[in-house]
Design a protein around this motif. Structure first.
Motif, PDB file in Angstrom:
ATOM      1  N   ILE A  48       0.833  -1.206   0.000  1.00 18.53           N
ATOM      2  CA  ILE A  48       0.000   0.000   0.000  1.00 18.53           C
ATOM      3  C   ILE A  48       0.869   1.259   0.000  1.00 18.53           C
ATOM      4  CG2 ILE A  48      -1.718   1.308   1.320  1.00 18.53           C
ATOM      5  CD1 ILE A  48      -2.819  -1.423   2.245  1.00 18.53           C
ATOM      6  N   GLY A  49       1.995   1.221   0.706  1.00 20.96           N
ATOM      7  CA  GLY A  49       2.887   2.377   0.765  1.00 20.96           C
ATOM      8  C   GLY A  49       3.436   2.734  -0.607  1.00 20.96           C
ATOM      9  N   GLU A  50       3.890   1.714  -1.322  1.00 19.50           N
ATOM     10  CA  GLU A  50       4.440   1.944  -2.664  1.00 19.50           C
ATOM     11  C   GLU A  50       3.347   2.389  -3.637  1.00 19.50           C
ATOM     12  OE1 GLU A  50       7.364  -0.346  -5.874  1.00 19.50           O
ATOM     13  OE2 GLU A  50       6.845  -1.334  -3.984  1.00 19.50           O
ATOM     14  N   MET A  51       2.171   1.790  -3.508  1.00 21.13           N
ATOM     15  CA  MET A  51       1.037   2.177  -4.341  1.00 21.13           C
ATOM     16  C   MET A  51       0.638   3.626  -4.049  1.00 21.13           C
ATOM     17  SD  MET A  51      -0.993   1.210  -6.734  1.00 21.13           S
ATOM     18  CE  MET A  51      -1.145  -0.552  -6.805  1.00 21.13           C
ATOM     19  N   GLY A  52       0.662   3.984  -2.768  1.00 26.91           N
ATOM     20  CA  GLY A  52       0.347   5.360  -2.374  1.00 26.91           C
ATOM     21  C   GLY A  52       1.330   6.358  -2.949  1.00 26.91           C
ATOM     22  N   ASP A  53       2.622   5.995  -2.943  1.00 26.65           N
ATOM     23  CA  ASP A  53       3.651   6.873  -3.522  1.00 26.65           C
ATOM     24  C   ASP A  53       3.433   7.056  -5.017  1.00 26.65           C
ATOM     25  OD1 ASP A  53       4.829   7.142  -1.051  1.00 26.65           O
ATOM     26  OD2 ASP A  53       6.405   5.647  -1.424  1.00 26.65           O
ATOM     27  N   ALA A  54       3.062   5.972  -5.698  1.00 25.25           N
ATOM     28  CA  ALA A  54       2.824   6.032  -7.145  1.00 25.25           C
ATOM     29  C   ALA A  54       1.627   6.927  -7.460  1.00 25.25           C
ATOM     30  CB  ALA A  54       2.594   4.624  -7.701  1.00 25.25           C
ATOM     31  N   MET A  59      -0.702  12.196  -9.175  1.00 23.12           N
ATOM     32  CA  MET A  59      -1.494  13.397  -8.914  1.00 23.12           C
ATOM     33  C   MET A  59      -0.641  14.663  -9.012  1.00 23.12           C
ATOM     34  SD  MET A  59      -4.619  12.630  -8.658  1.00 23.12           S
ATOM     35  CE  MET A  59      -5.203  14.244  -8.180  1.00 23.12           C
ATOM     36  N   ASN A  60       0.596  14.584  -8.501  1.00 26.28           N
ATOM     37  CA  ASN A  60       1.502  15.738  -8.600  1.00 26.28           C
ATOM     38  C   ASN A  60       1.731  16.131 -10.055  1.00 26.28           C
ATOM     39  OD1 ASN A  60       1.847  15.982  -5.839  1.00 26.28           O
ATOM     40  ND2 ASN A  60       3.694  14.735  -5.791  1.00 26.28           N
ATOM     41  N   ILE A  61       1.935  15.123 -10.898  1.00 32.44           N
ATOM     42  CA  ILE A  61       2.176  15.384 -12.323  1.00 32.44           C
ATOM     43  C   ILE A  61       0.948  16.029 -12.960  1.00 32.44           C
ATOM     44  CG2 ILE A  61       2.548  14.290 -14.580  1.00 32.44           C
ATOM     45  CD1 ILE A  61       4.320  12.229 -13.063  1.00 32.44           C
ATOM     46  N   ILE A  63      -1.416  17.819 -11.579  1.00 34.71           N
ATOM     47  CA  ILE A  63      -1.579  19.195 -11.091  1.00 34.71           C
ATOM     48  C   ILE A  63      -0.571  20.128 -11.741  1.00 34.71           C
ATOM     49  CG2 ILE A  63      -1.375  20.674  -9.038  1.00 34.71           C
ATOM     50  CD1 ILE A  63      -2.516  18.160  -7.455  1.00 34.71           C
ATOM     51  N   VAL A  64       0.695  19.719 -11.772  1.00 32.38           N
ATOM     52  CA  VAL A  64       1.747  20.560 -12.375  1.00 32.38           C
ATOM     53  C   VAL A  64       1.488  20.778 -13.859  1.00 32.38           C
ATOM     54  CG1 VAL A  64       4.210  20.653 -12.970  1.00 32.38           C
ATOM     55  CG2 VAL A  64       3.523  20.018 -10.656  1.00 32.38           C
ATOM     56  N   VAL A  65       1.115  19.722 -14.580  1.00 35.79           N
ATOM     57  CA  VAL A  65       0.843  19.848 -16.013  1.00 35.79           C
ATOM     58  C   VAL A  65      -0.329  20.803 -16.248  1.00 35.79           C
ATOM     59  CG1 VAL A  65      -0.006  18.614 -18.058  1.00 35.79           C
ATOM     60  CG2 VAL A  65       1.869  17.655 -16.721  1.00 35.79           C
ATOM     61  N   ASN A  66      -1.389  20.690 -15.437  1.00 40.06           N
ATOM     62  CA  ASN A  66      -2.538  21.599 -15.582  1.00 40.06           C
ATOM     63  C   ASN A  66      -2.130  23.056 -15.370  1.00 40.06           C
ATOM     64  OD1 ASN A  66      -4.529  19.742 -16.230  1.00 40.06           O
ATOM     65  ND2 ASN A  66      -5.114  19.403 -14.116  1.00 40.06           N
ATOM     66  N   ILE A  67      -1.334  23.302 -14.339  1.00 38.85           N
ATOM     67  CA  ILE A  67      -0.905  24.673 -14.042  1.00 38.85           C
ATOM     68  C   ILE A  67      -0.020  25.205 -15.161  1.00 38.85           C
ATOM     69  CG2 ILE A  67       0.495  26.093 -12.469  1.00 38.85           C
ATOM     70  CD1 ILE A  67      -0.654  24.286 -10.175  1.00 38.85           C
ATOM     71  N   VAL A  68       0.934  24.390 -15.608  1.00 36.62           N
ATOM     72  CA  VAL A  68       1.822  24.799 -16.709  1.00 36.62           C
ATOM     73  C   VAL A  68       1.000  25.050 -17.977  1.00 36.62           C
ATOM     74  CG1 VAL A  68       3.665  24.001 -18.264  1.00 36.62           C
ATOM     75  CG2 VAL A  68       3.902  23.701 -15.794  1.00 36.62           C
ATOM     76  N   TYR A 167      -6.551  12.299  -1.325  1.00 37.35           N
ATOM     77  CA  TYR A 167      -7.703  13.202  -1.281  1.00 37.35           C
ATOM     78  C   TYR A 167      -7.253  14.660  -1.214  1.00 37.35           C
ATOM     79  CZ  TYR A 167     -12.313  15.029  -0.172  1.00 37.35           C
ATOM     80  OH  TYR A 167     -13.487  15.734  -0.204  1.00 37.35           O
ATOM     81  N   GLY A 168      -6.172  14.919  -0.483  1.00 36.46           N
ATOM     82  CA  GLY A 168      -5.632  16.278  -0.419  1.00 36.46           C
ATOM     83  C   GLY A 168      -5.207  16.768  -1.792  1.00 36.46           C
ATOM     84  N   LYS A 169      -4.557  15.900  -2.550  1.00 34.94           N
ATOM     85  CA  LYS A 169      -4.127  16.277  -3.894  1.00 34.94           C
ATOM     86  C   LYS A 169      -5.323  16.360  -4.849  1.00 34.94           C
ATOM     87  CE  LYS A 169       0.606  15.124  -3.508  1.00 34.94           C
ATOM     88  NZ  LYS A 169       1.136  14.193  -2.586  1.00 34.94           N
ATOM     89  N   LEU A 170      -6.323  15.525  -4.609  1.00 34.83           N
ATOM     90  CA  LEU A 170      -7.533  15.566  -5.423  1.00 34.83           C
ATOM     91  C   LEU A 170      -8.267  16.894  -5.221  1.00 34.83           C
ATOM     92  CD1 LEU A 170      -8.887  13.606  -7.393  1.00 34.83           C
ATOM     93  CD2 LEU A 170     -10.300  12.779  -5.505  1.00 34.83           C
ATOM     94  N   ASN A 171      -8.216  17.418  -3.997  1.00 32.73           N
ATOM     95  CA  ASN A 171      -8.811  18.736  -3.735  1.00 32.73           C
ATOM     96  C   ASN A 171      -8.073  19.838  -4.483  1.00 32.73           C
ATOM     97  OD1 ASN A 171     -10.965  17.980  -2.096  1.00 32.73           O
ATOM     98  ND2 ASN A 171      -9.727  17.996  -0.249  1.00 32.73           N
ATOM     99  N   ILE A 172      -6.739  19.745  -4.525  1.00 30.02           N
ATOM    100  CA  ILE A 172      -5.953  20.729  -5.287  1.00 30.02           C
ATOM    101  C   ILE A 172      -6.305  20.616  -6.763  1.00 30.02           C
ATOM    102  CG2 ILE A 172      -3.624  21.432  -5.996  1.00 30.02           C
ATOM    103  CD1 ILE A 172      -2.678  20.396  -3.217  1.00 30.02           C
ATOM    104  N   TYR A 173      -6.402  19.384  -7.267  1.00 29.67           N
ATOM    105  CA  TYR A 173      -6.795  19.156  -8.661  1.00 29.67           C
ATOM    106  C   TYR A 173      -8.166  19.780  -8.937  1.00 29.67           C
ATOM    107  CZ  TYR A 173      -8.565  16.573 -12.706  1.00 29.67           C
ATOM    108  OH  TYR A 173      -9.124  16.233 -13.918  1.00 29.67           O
ATOM    109  N   GLY A 174      -9.057  19.694  -7.955  1.00 27.74           N
ATOM    110  CA  GLY A 174     -10.409  20.231  -8.116  1.00 27.74           C
ATOM    111  C   GLY A 174     -10.477  21.749  -8.212  1.00 27.74           C
TER     112      GLY A 174
END
Length: 198
Positions: A48-54, A59-61, A63-68, A167-174
């Motif tokens: 689960i830890g490795e899956m969570g990191d992936a 999600m980071n990618i 968000i960054v791509v959307n902003i760029v 979920y925190g990153k999903l909120n930023i995406y939202g």
């Protein structure tokens, strides 16, 4: 640089804005995401830890791509409109107003799409767990206390922590569409203020 009606200037801006946004967000972003997801085949489903990191990296990618994409497409579309057509003291405020309306409409469309995606993702996450969304929200308030109170296993705790991060990153995406709103200020500087200084 030629003289043109405000409608022509705004039309060029809108067309270029949409084309550049699609190019950066979908094509370039799609390639980056494909490369990222390609590595998921090596991840153990039970880790689960490795899956969570992936998922967090994914999600980071996004968000960054959307902003760029928002920043890049706005600047490139503005540059294109200013290069092709003359923005004068007389038309600059109307041009800015037209650009602003276009960006607000795109922000609303993007916000609606992202909210829909967010709701679909949350629904699909809950289908794969035995918890209700209200339980997850309660757990996210104080994970350690919730784990102790419910006598959850380490795996359950890791799952909740992964959902918390996701979920925190999903909120930023939202809400990343708000960058369009920020870019309205940049447009004001590039169109109204810069033309005043010229």
């Amino acid at each position: 640089m030629e003289e043109a009606s405000i409608g022509k200037i705004v039309k060029r801006f809108v067309v270029k804005l949409i084309l550049w946004f699609l190019l950066i967000d979908i094509i370039i972003g799609g390639v980056i995401l494909f490369v990222n997801v390609a590595g998921w085949a090596e991840i153990d489903e039970n880790d689960i830890g490795e899956m969570g990191d992936a998922i967090s990296s994914f999600m980071n990618i996004i968000i960054v791509v959307n902003i760029v994409a928002i920043v890049g497409s706005t600047l490139l579309a503005t540059r294109s409109a200013k290069k092709k057509y003359k923005i004068t003291e007389e038309n600059k405020k109307s041009v800015f107003k037209g650009f602003t309306i276009a960006m607000v409409v795109l922000a609303i469309i993007m916000g609606a799409i992202h909210l829909g995606v967010k709701n679909i993702v949350v629904t699909s996450i809950m289908e794969d767990t035995e918890m209700e969304w209200s339980d997850v929200k309660e757990a996210l308030k104080d994970i350690e206390k919730y784990v102790d109170d419910e006598s959850l296993t380490k795996a359950d705790e890791e799952m909740i922590e992964m959902i918390d991060s996701f979920y925190g990153k999903l909120n930023i995406y939202g809400i990343d569409w708000l960058v369009f709103v920020i870019m309205i200020g940049v447009e004001y500087v590039l169109i109204v203020r810069k033309e005043q200084e010229a």
